[in-house]
Design an enzyme around this catalytic site. Structure first.
Site, short mmCIF file in Angstrom:
data_model
loop_
_atom_site.label_atom_id
_atom_site.label_comp_id
_atom_site.label_asym_id
_atom_site.label_seq_id
_atom_site.Cartn_x
_atom_site.Cartn_y
_atom_site.Cartn_z
N ARG A 114 29.97 40.67 83.64
CA ARG A 114 29.53 42.03 83.30
C ARG A 114 29.06 42.82 84.50
O ARG A 114 29.24 44.03 84.56
CB ARG A 114 28.38 41.96 82.32
CG ARG A 114 28.82 41.68 80.92
CD ARG A 114 27.59 41.40 80.09
NE ARG A 114 27.97 40.94 78.78
CZ ARG A 114 27.68 41.59 77.66
NH1 ARG A 114 27.02 42.72 77.70
NH2 ARG A 114 28.05 41.11 76.50
N ASP A 139 33.07 43.95 80.33
CA ASP A 139 32.59 43.19 79.19
C ASP A 139 33.80 42.59 78.49
O ASP A 139 34.51 43.28 77.75
CB ASP A 139 31.81 44.13 78.25
CG ASP A 139 31.31 43.39 77.02
OD1 ASP A 139 31.65 42.19 76.87
OD2 ASP A 139 30.57 43.99 76.22
N LYS A 195 33.13 22.82 77.33
CA LYS A 195 32.25 22.30 76.31
C LYS A 195 30.91 23.04 76.37
O LYS A 195 30.63 23.62 77.43
CB LYS A 195 32.03 20.80 76.51
CG LYS A 195 31.12 20.45 77.71
CD LYS A 195 30.58 19.05 77.63
CE LYS A 195 29.13 18.99 77.27
NZ LYS A 195 28.18 19.18 78.36
N HIS A 224 35.13 17.44 81.42
CA HIS A 224 35.42 17.23 82.85
C HIS A 224 35.46 15.74 83.22
O HIS A 224 36.02 15.38 84.24
CB HIS A 224 34.46 18.02 83.74
CG HIS A 224 33.10 17.43 83.91
ND1 HIS A 224 32.09 17.61 83.02
CD2 HIS A 224 32.59 16.63 84.88
CE1 HIS A 224 31.00 16.97 83.44
NE2 HIS A 224 31.27 16.36 84.57
N LYS A 240 38.00 13.01 86.13
CA LYS A 240 37.51 12.11 87.18
C LYS A 240 38.54 11.02 87.45
O LYS A 240 39.11 10.45 86.51
CB LYS A 240 36.17 11.47 86.75
CG LYS A 240 35.01 12.47 86.70
CD LYS A 240 33.72 11.78 86.27
CE LYS A 240 32.62 12.77 85.97
NZ LYS A 240 31.83 13.19 87.13
N GLU A 263 21.38 9.41 84.73
CA GLU A 263 21.18 10.47 85.73
C GLU A 263 19.74 10.46 86.21
O GLU A 263 18.83 10.19 85.42
CB GLU A 263 21.47 11.85 85.11
CG GLU A 263 22.90 12.01 84.64
CD GLU A 263 23.14 13.41 84.08
OE1 GLU A 263 23.61 14.27 84.82
OE2 GLU A 263 22.84 13.63 82.89
N HIS A 307 31.51 13.33 76.67
CA HIS A 307 31.83 12.40 77.76
C HIS A 307 31.81 10.93 77.30
O HIS A 307 32.72 10.16 77.59
CB HIS A 307 30.84 12.56 78.92
CG HIS A 307 30.69 13.98 79.38
ND1 HIS A 307 31.74 14.86 79.43
CD2 HIS A 307 29.61 14.68 79.82
CE1 HIS A 307 31.31 16.04 79.88
NE2 HIS A 307 30.02 15.95 80.11
N LYS A 312 18.43 11.45 81.11
CA LYS A 312 18.01 12.16 82.32
C LYS A 312 16.78 11.44 82.86
O LYS A 312 16.04 10.81 82.10
CB LYS A 312 17.62 13.60 81.98
CG LYS A 312 18.71 14.37 81.25
CD LYS A 312 19.51 15.23 82.20
CE LYS A 312 20.54 16.05 81.48
NZ LYS A 312 21.76 16.22 82.25
C1 BG6 Z 1 27.53 17.98 81.72
C2 BG6 Z 1 26.21 18.01 81.03
O1 BG6 Z 1 28.58 18.11 80.80
O2 BG6 Z 1 27.69 16.75 82.42
C3 BG6 Z 1 25.07 17.79 82.02
O3 BG6 Z 1 26.04 19.25 80.37
C4 BG6 Z 1 25.31 16.54 82.83
O4 BG6 Z 1 23.82 17.71 81.34
C5 BG6 Z 1 26.71 16.53 83.43
O5 BG6 Z 1 24.33 16.49 83.87
C6 BG6 Z 1 27.02 15.21 84.09
O6 BG6 Z 1 28.24 15.31 84.78
P1 BG6 Z 1 28.55 14.44 86.07
O7 BG6 Z 1 29.94 14.79 86.43
O8 BG6 Z 1 27.53 14.86 87.09
O9 BG6 Z 1 28.36 13.03 85.64
#
Ligand code: BG6
Length: 489
Positions: free
Chosen positions: A48, A91, A145, A175, A179, A213, A237, A335
């Site tokens: 925007r 927009d 996502k 994603h 990988k 993480e 994932h 986390k």
């Molecule tokens: C994302 C999540 O899809 O994946 C995040 O929203 C997460 O919370 C991330 O940290 C982890 O991805 P990667 O590639 O760092 O393992």
């Protein structure tokens, strides 16, 4: 797949946002540097905010340079990439905005629209593109996502998108599927004769999937607090990893061959109910602690108030089919755990009969295949060996890894570790959806996740506290120990 033309322009909605700047522009730059973008392929960013092209290019250059790290930008490659860039302040949820974009992409025949924006506006963006006549054959749309927060909202978003694009032109990104090591799971399973005959409940005892993480939620809490670890990580994932480990061999690598097999796994997942949710799942939320030697706040302090959102989940998933009957899959993600580690461990059963006695018998442990996805990409097969040397107590056995370090095996000048999005963007350009999530797949995953979330709510299961820097609440250990197993920490 082959009949569709290569995409000739990418339009990035949310072009000034975090995802675009940290992942998508760097990915496009690297693809270009390696010669994967055709001459004339345009990169149009939109958001925007009004911004000059110069300001946008400068912001993007800084973002790409940050990602390139020590290697820095290659001046020639950047000069070529920069020419592709343009910026449209508009927009995108309105037809007027879409018309502006239409003018910017000129005569492009196969545009790909990448929605790096809130899923709540996916429907409106698609409707605007449709109204502006930009959704014809050749056009494709990429969705990030989360596609929804539960089955119902996911269906609603999918239905809105479907009004503008046929399913074969919709690319839902997870994603993790981009990988290298995740794709390597397919190679490991289906390009070797060694494992597949053993890949079942006769030989495998259980499977562990860990996505740990060290980072906390931090500034992302407005999004995260609404989703929590179950919806943020497990729904997509972790279930994707589970599917790739558990699926039957597809007949080929065609998108639907692979996705059909994944859907069958999702359909075979035993629903979690209120009756067993306390035994098969654990929710946790981090409290203040120490991670990698540094003091870390608790989630509530980051969020600014008490909250019922989990930052850790452990689950026992059972797949009710012939191959996996009796083989539990233990999943955990969180986390602020002690280390960053994404790992799949396939634990084999012990040998059926031991010929060893005394110390040797005590040393005997069952084989394990450990696939490390992050931070290092390694595959290890733990095998029993005779420990060298003499001992008064007879032969000694020892478990040693047969080890494949992908970083070492593929080290060299061209061994840069690719961003997962590079593979995925290239696949969209080439119209190959094997590594993307089909509508029924995303909806089946939500169905199972909704069962867990509903059971939590019905049984009033609140997240249990765990100190930042620990491996989650005590219940996570009890969850796996109940079946006589333990996490590999
Ligand atoms: C994302 C999540 O899809 O994946 C995040 O929203 C997460 O919370 C991330 O940290 C982890 O991805 P990667 O590639 O760092 O393992």
């Amino acid at each position: 797949m082959a009949e569709q033309p290569l995409a000739d322009v990418i339009v990035l909605f949310g072009g000034t946002g975090d995802l675009a700047q940290k992942m998508l522009f760097p990915s496009l730059y690297f693809l270009d540097a390696d010669g994967f973008l055709a001459e004339g392929f345009g990169v149009v960013a939109t958001a925007r905010a009004e911004m000059t092209r110069e300001a946008f290019v400068e912001q993007t250059r800084a973002a790409v340079a940050a990602r390139a790290g020590e290697a820095g930008l290659d001046p020639k490659a950047w000069a070529r990439f920069e020419k592709r860039l343009s910026y449209v302040g508009a927009d995108g949820t309105t037809q007027a905005g879409a018309e502006q974009l239409k003018a910017a992409i000129g005569g492009a025949k196969a545009p790909m629209y990448f929605l790096a924006v809130s899923p709540s506006i996916y429907g409106r963006v698609c409707a605007a593109l449709d109204a502006a006549g930009m959704t014809g054959p050749g056009a494709r749309i990429v969705l990030e996502k989360p596609v929804g927060r539960d089955l119902e909202s996911s269906k609603a978003i999918n239905a809105e998108v479907a009004k503008a694009f046929p399913e074969e032109s919709i690319f839902r990104i997870d994603h993790y599927l981009g990988k290298e090591t995740v794709q390597n799971l397919l190679a490991l399973r289906f390009a070797n004769t060694l494992f597949e005959p053993l890949w079942n409940n006769l030989t495998i005892d259980h499977v562990q999937i860990t996505v740990a993480e060290t980072e906390g939620v931090g500034e992302r809490w407005p999004y995260y607090d609404e989703y929590g670890a179950l919806r943020d990580m497990v729904q997509n994932h972790m279930l994707q990893l589970l599917c790739l480990v558990a699926m039957e061999p597809p007949s080929d690598m065609e998108p639907d061959s692979v996705r059909n097999e994944k859907v069958k796994v999702l359909r075979s997942l035993r629903p979690v109910t209120r009756a067993d949710v306390q035994t098969v799942s654990v929710r946790g939320q981090y409290t203040p602690g120490v991670v990698a030697g540094k003091a870390a706040d608790g989630y509530e302090a980051e969020r600014g108030q008490a909250t019922n959102t989990e930052t850790f989940v452990a689950l026992r998933a059972d797949i009710d089919n012939w191959r996996w009957a009796g083989v539990p899959f233990f999943l955990r993600t969180g986390k602020r755990l002690p280390e960053r580690r994404t790992q799949i461990a396939i634990q084999f059963k012990p040998v059926p009969h031991s010929i060893f006695e005394g110390a040797a018998e005590a040393d005997l442990v069952a084989n394990r295949l450990v696939i490390d996805l992050q931070p290092d990409e390694d595959i290890e097969l733990l095998l029993m060996n005779k420990a060298p040397g003499l001992s008064e107590r007879g032969m000694r056995l020892q478990s040693l890894p047969l080890s494949l370090s992908l970083a070492k095996a593929y080290s060299g000048p061209n061994s840069r570790r690719r961003i997962a999005y590079e593979r995925l963007i290239l696949d969209v350009i080439q119209n190959n959806s094997t590594l993307f999530v089909r509508r029924d797949e995303v909806e089946r995953a939500w169905e199972w996740i909704d069962g867990v979330a509903d059971a939590w709510r019905e049984s009033g299961m609140a997240p249990k506290p765990y100190a930042a820097g620990s491996w989650g609440p005590a219940g996570a250990f009890a969850l796996i120990e109940r079946s006589g197993r333990a996490w590999y920490d």
